[in-house]
Write a protein that holds these residues in place. Sequence first.
Motif, PDB file in Angstrom:
ATOM      1  N   LEU A  43      77.273 -13.732  -7.140  1.00  0.00           N
ATOM      2  CA  LEU A  43      78.657 -14.104  -6.850  1.00  0.00           C
ATOM      3  C   LEU A  43      79.507 -12.866  -6.618  1.00  0.00           C
ATOM      4  O   LEU A  43      79.395 -11.863  -7.342  1.00  0.00           O
ATOM      5  N   GLY A  44      80.349 -12.935  -5.609  1.00  0.00           N
ATOM      6  CA  GLY A  44      81.231 -11.816  -5.287  1.00  0.00           C
ATOM      7  C   GLY A  44      80.578 -10.744  -4.447  1.00  0.00           C
ATOM      8  O   GLY A  44      81.201  -9.729  -4.120  1.00  0.00           O
ATOM      9  N   GLN A  45      79.321 -10.937  -4.098  1.00  0.00           N
ATOM     10  CA  GLN A  45      78.606  -9.979  -3.260  1.00  0.00           C
ATOM     11  C   GLN A  45      78.150 -10.671  -1.979  1.00  0.00           C
ATOM     12  O   GLN A  45      78.082 -11.901  -1.907  1.00  0.00           O
ATOM     13  N   SER A  46      77.824  -9.861  -0.993  1.00  0.00           N
ATOM     14  CA  SER A  46      77.186 -10.389   0.207  1.00  0.00           C
ATOM     15  C   SER A  46      75.682 -10.177   0.091  1.00  0.00           C
ATOM     16  O   SER A  46      75.210  -9.430  -0.781  1.00  0.00           O
ATOM     17  N   LEU A  47      74.943 -10.834   0.963  1.00  0.00           N
ATOM     18  CA  LEU A  47      73.483 -10.641   0.950  1.00  0.00           C
ATOM     19  C   LEU A  47      73.129  -9.197   1.238  1.00  0.00           C
ATOM     20  O   LEU A  47      72.132  -8.675   0.742  1.00  0.00           O
ATOM     21  N   SER A  48      73.952  -8.541   2.044  1.00  0.00           N
ATOM     22  CA  SER A  48      73.696  -7.150   2.403  1.00  0.00           C
ATOM     23  C   SER A  48      73.902  -6.227   1.210  1.00  0.00           C
ATOM     24  O   SER A  48      73.060  -5.390   0.900  1.00  0.00           O
ATOM     25  N   THR A  49      75.057  -6.382   0.524  1.00  0.00           N
ATOM     26  CA  THR A  49      75.328  -5.493  -0.611  1.00  0.00           C
ATOM     27  C   THR A  49      74.430  -5.810  -1.801  1.00  0.00           C
ATOM     28  O   THR A  49      74.075  -4.920  -2.574  1.00  0.00           O
ATOM     29  N   ALA A  50      74.065  -7.070  -1.980  1.00  0.00           N
ATOM     30  CA  ALA A  50      73.169  -7.437  -3.092  1.00  0.00           C
ATOM     31  C   ALA A  50      71.744  -6.970  -2.851  1.00  0.00           C
ATOM     32  O   ALA A  50      70.968  -6.806  -3.797  1.00  0.00           O
ATOM     33  N   ASP A  51      71.381  -6.775  -1.556  1.00  0.00           N
ATOM     34  CA  ASP A  51      70.038  -6.305  -1.170  1.00  0.00           C
ATOM     35  C   ASP A  51      68.959  -7.135  -1.866  1.00  0.00           C
ATOM     36  O   ASP A  51      68.126  -6.634  -2.615  1.00  0.00           O
ATOM     37  N   PRO A  61      75.132 -14.995   7.923  1.00  0.00           N
ATOM     38  CA  PRO A  61      75.551 -14.944   6.514  1.00  0.00           C
ATOM     39  C   PRO A  61      75.430 -13.569   5.858  1.00  0.00           C
ATOM     40  O   PRO A  61      75.758 -13.435   4.684  1.00  0.00           O
ATOM     41  N   THR A  62      74.964 -12.553   6.589  1.00  0.00           N
ATOM     42  CA  THR A  62      74.617 -11.277   5.962  1.00  0.00           C
ATOM     43  C   THR A  62      75.789 -10.663   5.218  1.00  0.00           C
ATOM     44  O   THR A  62      75.657 -10.189   4.085  1.00  0.00           O
ATOM     45  N   ASN A  63      76.994 -10.676   5.842  1.00  0.00           N
ATOM     46  CA  ASN A  63      78.153 -10.007   5.249  1.00  0.00           C
ATOM     47  C   ASN A  63      79.150 -10.978   4.614  1.00  0.00           C
ATOM     48  O   ASN A  63      80.262 -10.585   4.245  1.00  0.00           O
ATOM     49  N   LEU A  64      78.779 -12.240   4.490  1.00  0.00           N
ATOM     50  CA  LEU A  64      79.658 -13.240   3.892  1.00  0.00           C
ATOM     51  C   LEU A  64      79.607 -13.139   2.367  1.00  0.00           C
ATOM     52  O   LEU A  64      78.532 -13.034   1.775  1.00  0.00           O
ATOM     53  N   ILE A  65      80.799 -13.158   1.723  1.00  0.00           N
ATOM     54  CA  ILE A  65      80.849 -13.091   0.264  1.00  0.00           C
ATOM     55  C   ILE A  65      80.378 -14.423  -0.316  1.00  0.00           C
ATOM     56  O   ILE A  65      80.871 -15.505   0.057  1.00  0.00           O
ATOM     57  N   LEU A  66      79.415 -14.346  -1.235  1.00  0.00           N
ATOM     58  CA  LEU A  66      78.806 -15.551  -1.791  1.00  0.00           C
ATOM     59  C   LEU A  66      79.702 -16.178  -2.856  1.00  0.00           C
ATOM     60  O   LEU A  66      80.356 -15.470  -3.641  1.00  0.00           O
ATOM     61  N   GLU A  67      79.699 -17.520  -2.909  1.00  0.00           N
ATOM     62  CA  GLU A  67      80.529 -18.268  -3.853  1.00  0.00           C
ATOM     63  C   GLU A  67      79.669 -19.267  -4.620  1.00  0.00           C
ATOM     64  O   GLU A  67      78.554 -19.606  -4.196  1.00  0.00           O
ATOM     65  N   ALA A  68      80.190 -19.731  -5.739  1.00  0.00           N
ATOM     66  CA  ALA A  68      79.496 -20.771  -6.517  1.00  0.00           C
ATOM     67  C   ALA A  68      79.393 -22.038  -5.671  1.00  0.00           C
ATOM     68  O   ALA A  68      80.340 -22.430  -4.994  1.00  0.00           O
ATOM     69  N   GLY A  69      78.253 -22.671  -5.701  1.00  0.00           N
ATOM     70  CA  GLY A  69      78.008 -23.869  -4.907  1.00  0.00           C
ATOM     71  C   GLY A  69      77.286 -23.596  -3.604  1.00  0.00           C
ATOM     72  O   GLY A  69      76.802 -24.543  -2.959  1.00  0.00           O
ATOM     73  N   ASP A  70      77.217 -22.316  -3.197  1.00  0.00           N
ATOM     74  CA  ASP A  70      76.447 -21.985  -1.990  1.00  0.00           C
ATOM     75  C   ASP A  70      74.973 -22.283  -2.226  1.00  0.00           C
ATOM     76  O   ASP A  70      74.431 -22.070  -3.317  1.00  0.00           O
ATOM     77  N   ARG A  71      74.322 -22.802  -1.197  1.00  0.00           N
ATOM     78  CA  ARG A  71      72.890 -23.092  -1.279  1.00  0.00           C
ATOM     79  C   ARG A  71      72.131 -22.094  -0.403  1.00  0.00           C
ATOM     80  O   ARG A  71      72.384 -21.997   0.797  1.00  0.00           O
ATOM     81  N   LEU A  72      71.236 -21.322  -1.031  1.00  0.00           N
ATOM     82  CA  LEU A  72      70.414 -20.350  -0.311  1.00  0.00           C
ATOM     83  C   LEU A  72      69.027 -20.938  -0.090  1.00  0.00           C
ATOM     84  O   LEU A  72      68.375 -21.387  -1.047  1.00  0.00           O
ATOM     85  N   TRP A  73      68.582 -20.940   1.152  1.00  0.00           N
ATOM     86  CA  TRP A  73      67.199 -21.315   1.463  1.00  0.00           C
ATOM     87  C   TRP A  73      66.388 -20.021   1.527  1.00  0.00           C
ATOM     88  O   TRP A  73      66.672 -19.138   2.331  1.00  0.00           O
ATOM     89  N   ILE A  74      65.404 -19.905   0.641  1.00  0.00           N
ATOM     90  CA  ILE A  74      64.693 -18.636   0.479  1.00  0.00           C
ATOM     91  C   ILE A  74      63.186 -18.849   0.544  1.00  0.00           C
ATOM     92  O   ILE A  74      62.685 -19.959   0.308  1.00  0.00           O
ATOM     93  N   VAL A  75      62.474 -17.761   0.845  1.00  0.00           N
ATOM     94  CA  VAL A  75      61.016 -17.710   0.705  1.00  0.00           C
ATOM     95  C   VAL A  75      60.726 -16.735  -0.428  1.00  0.00           C
ATOM     96  O   VAL A  75      61.088 -15.553  -0.355  1.00  0.00           O
ATOM     97  N   GLY A  76      60.120 -17.229  -1.495  1.00  0.00           N
ATOM     98  CA  GLY A  76      59.827 -16.393  -2.655  1.00  0.00           C
ATOM     99  C   GLY A  76      59.112 -17.197  -3.707  1.00  0.00           C
ATOM    100  O   GLY A  76      58.649 -18.321  -3.464  1.00  0.00           O
ATOM    101  N   THR A  77      59.020 -16.639  -4.906  1.00  0.00           N
ATOM    102  CA  THR A  77      58.355 -17.323  -6.017  1.00  0.00           C
ATOM    103  C   THR A  77      59.387 -18.100  -6.821  1.00  0.00           C
ATOM    104  O   THR A  77      60.600 -17.869  -6.721  1.00  0.00           O
TER     105      THR A  77
END
Length: 734
Positions: free
Chosen positions: A680-688, A710-726
């Motif tokens: 929260l409060g970070q973008s996908l880019s800054t959170a790396d 979405p790379t530079n968009l500030i993330l908020e509560a309720g956002d849904r991230l679709w990810i590939v991972g464990t």
Amino acid sequence: MESLISDLAFILLLGAIVTLLFKWIKQPVVLGYIVAGFLASPNFEPLPSVTTEENIEFWAQIGIIVLLFSLGLEFSFKKLLNTGGSAVVTALIIVIGMMFTGFIIGHLLGFTAINSLFLGGMLSMSSTTIIIKAFTDLNLRQKKFASLVFAVLIVEDLFAVVMMVVLSSIAINKSVEGGEMLMSVSKLVFFLIIWFLVGVFVIPSALNRFRKFLNNETLLVVSMGMCLGMAVFSVFCGFSLALGAFVMGSILAGTSYAERIEHVVNPIKDLFGSVFFISVGMMVQPTVIVQFWWPILLLSVVVIAGMIVFGTTGMLVTGQSLKVAIESGFSLTQIGEFAFIIATLGMSLGVLDAEIYPIVVAVSVITTFTTPYFIRMADPCYNIVKRMLPSRFNYLLTTRVSEHSDSSSTRRAWITLGRRYLWRILLYSIVILAISMVSTGYLVPWLDKIIPAWSRLIGALISLSAMAPFLLALCLPPRMETDNIAAHLTADQLRIPRIVFMILRLILALGFIINQLRMLYSFKTGMLIGVVCFCIMLLFFSKSLKKQLRHIESKFINNLNERELRRSGKNNNLVNDMHLAYMHVGYGCPVVGERLVNTRLNERFGVNIVSIQRGSAVIVAPSGDNRIFPGDVIGVIGTDEQISAFLPVVESEQEPEGNVADGAELKLTNVVLTADSPLLGQSLSTADVRRNYHIHVVALERDDNFVDRPTNLILEAGDRLWIVGTAQAANLLR
């Protein structure tokens, strides 16, 4: 042919099922192969067995050849020489210690003296193929102790050749024939050096000449052809197929093609290597284990305990740290293929009791089965020993090998020049002896059939002409301008050693000429004509010939160090002090998968990437959007200092922290960010998130709508991230 294919199909299908099961229960794959071999053998009646066991033996022999060839690709002659001192001493301690222990245990079990002696020989040799497979399964081949263990195994294989001669002599003559043993050792050293010289001088140059034609297909055919060809030639010379395969692998390990060859050969190694381990499992006989359970159990304990004690002691004696010594000792806890060879030798000579062979096979299978577990136990045992170690023995915890400065400048002068001269004397002498043997053994007898009256004269002229360049090179002093001898020793300090070595080299060269003529004529004739020929050779020694000899020697040295020179770029100077080096990207490289523009390599190291080779495709002058991946060969421009600093970073094979553990599954999932999410409060880019959480974000969903960029968009509560991972990584984001 039908039974050959059907047997192979049966054991591979059975092996696939069992090894998948072992993977599922997280056990070493090699153990699965052994179990599959037992299930496929006639000793397990509920399942059908192979029709002809000789078929499996045929495939298993190919497996041994390819396994040893692959080992050689990771263990060049230069690497073997660098660890050779430690390897020789450790192997000697293991062989002597285990032979003595085996002899004593044999007497305690009631065996005769000759049976006890053969038993000691069988227990003294660890299994190269088993350890290679175990290290591969456990991802340990890049560890420091692994290279030392490989060196010990190769030295043990060389000792095995001598041991077989000694045991044969004792069995037949009831005594050791010193001359026969010396001849066996000399023959082994002679052919190893000849293979090394010819291979290093010819093969890298030939591969470079046809570089543009060597795609993966042709490289596989060429490399396997050379491997099998050297294996056959090794048998022709009286040695084993495995030794020849290893030698060819070691020669190719010094070339710039080593990584590519290893990559294309790897599937063949896995296929036929599995057949070898299945064939080991087929030798398990439950009835023998039940009948001789006490000797089998005792010998298994002796092998495991003895190898740990003698292997660890050998490494400590040669100056390795306690951790490396224990890891090495715990890796050698098995017997393998040479035990079967020595047992077969004893039975063929009629001196080994028939029941000993199945006992040794059972011990081999048991110790093979336990090897991966003991390798894993090395670190916990080291931690226990470290805690219990008295403070006065703390020096064992670090490597104690060091270069001791010598106050005597005279002694340093002798040592410095001795190292430079003696290897040249040895190598050139071996080549001259090889020419002499071919001349007297093949050329002169052939000429004697064609022109009997002139055969010796023509043979002498041809052989001396062939020897002349190497005799002159033997007389030449080494090049001194490329080293720093002058910075450490003065001309006065070097004068006497130089004079002594010069006289030694001249006498040796003259002796070779006299000896060749003596074998064709007589000693007096050889002495008279030899002195005359030697004087003529020195008088007509021209500058152009000297230059040509220097060129040949430089080419040999460059071929020997081709892989290192290509990696460092020292032989590829551009302008000023800039060099072009070619580096192999390892799995531990920290910039793998990143865009070049984001790596900031020029800022951090001062280097520039000018090419990326991925398989047969080459990207020239890559843009900032290109990425590098493990297995790529990158062209790098920089100074010596910049390349030296950048090289270990690029070629790192250490797995980065946070990698996915074995058995963890990657899958597409979605995560809804809560009020406690660290993003929260970070973008996908800054959170790396790729680097810090080891996931890949496929899409961002907000208010039931997908965000395009979405790379530079500030993330908020309720956002849904679709990810590939464990699943574990996903939980960290919530």
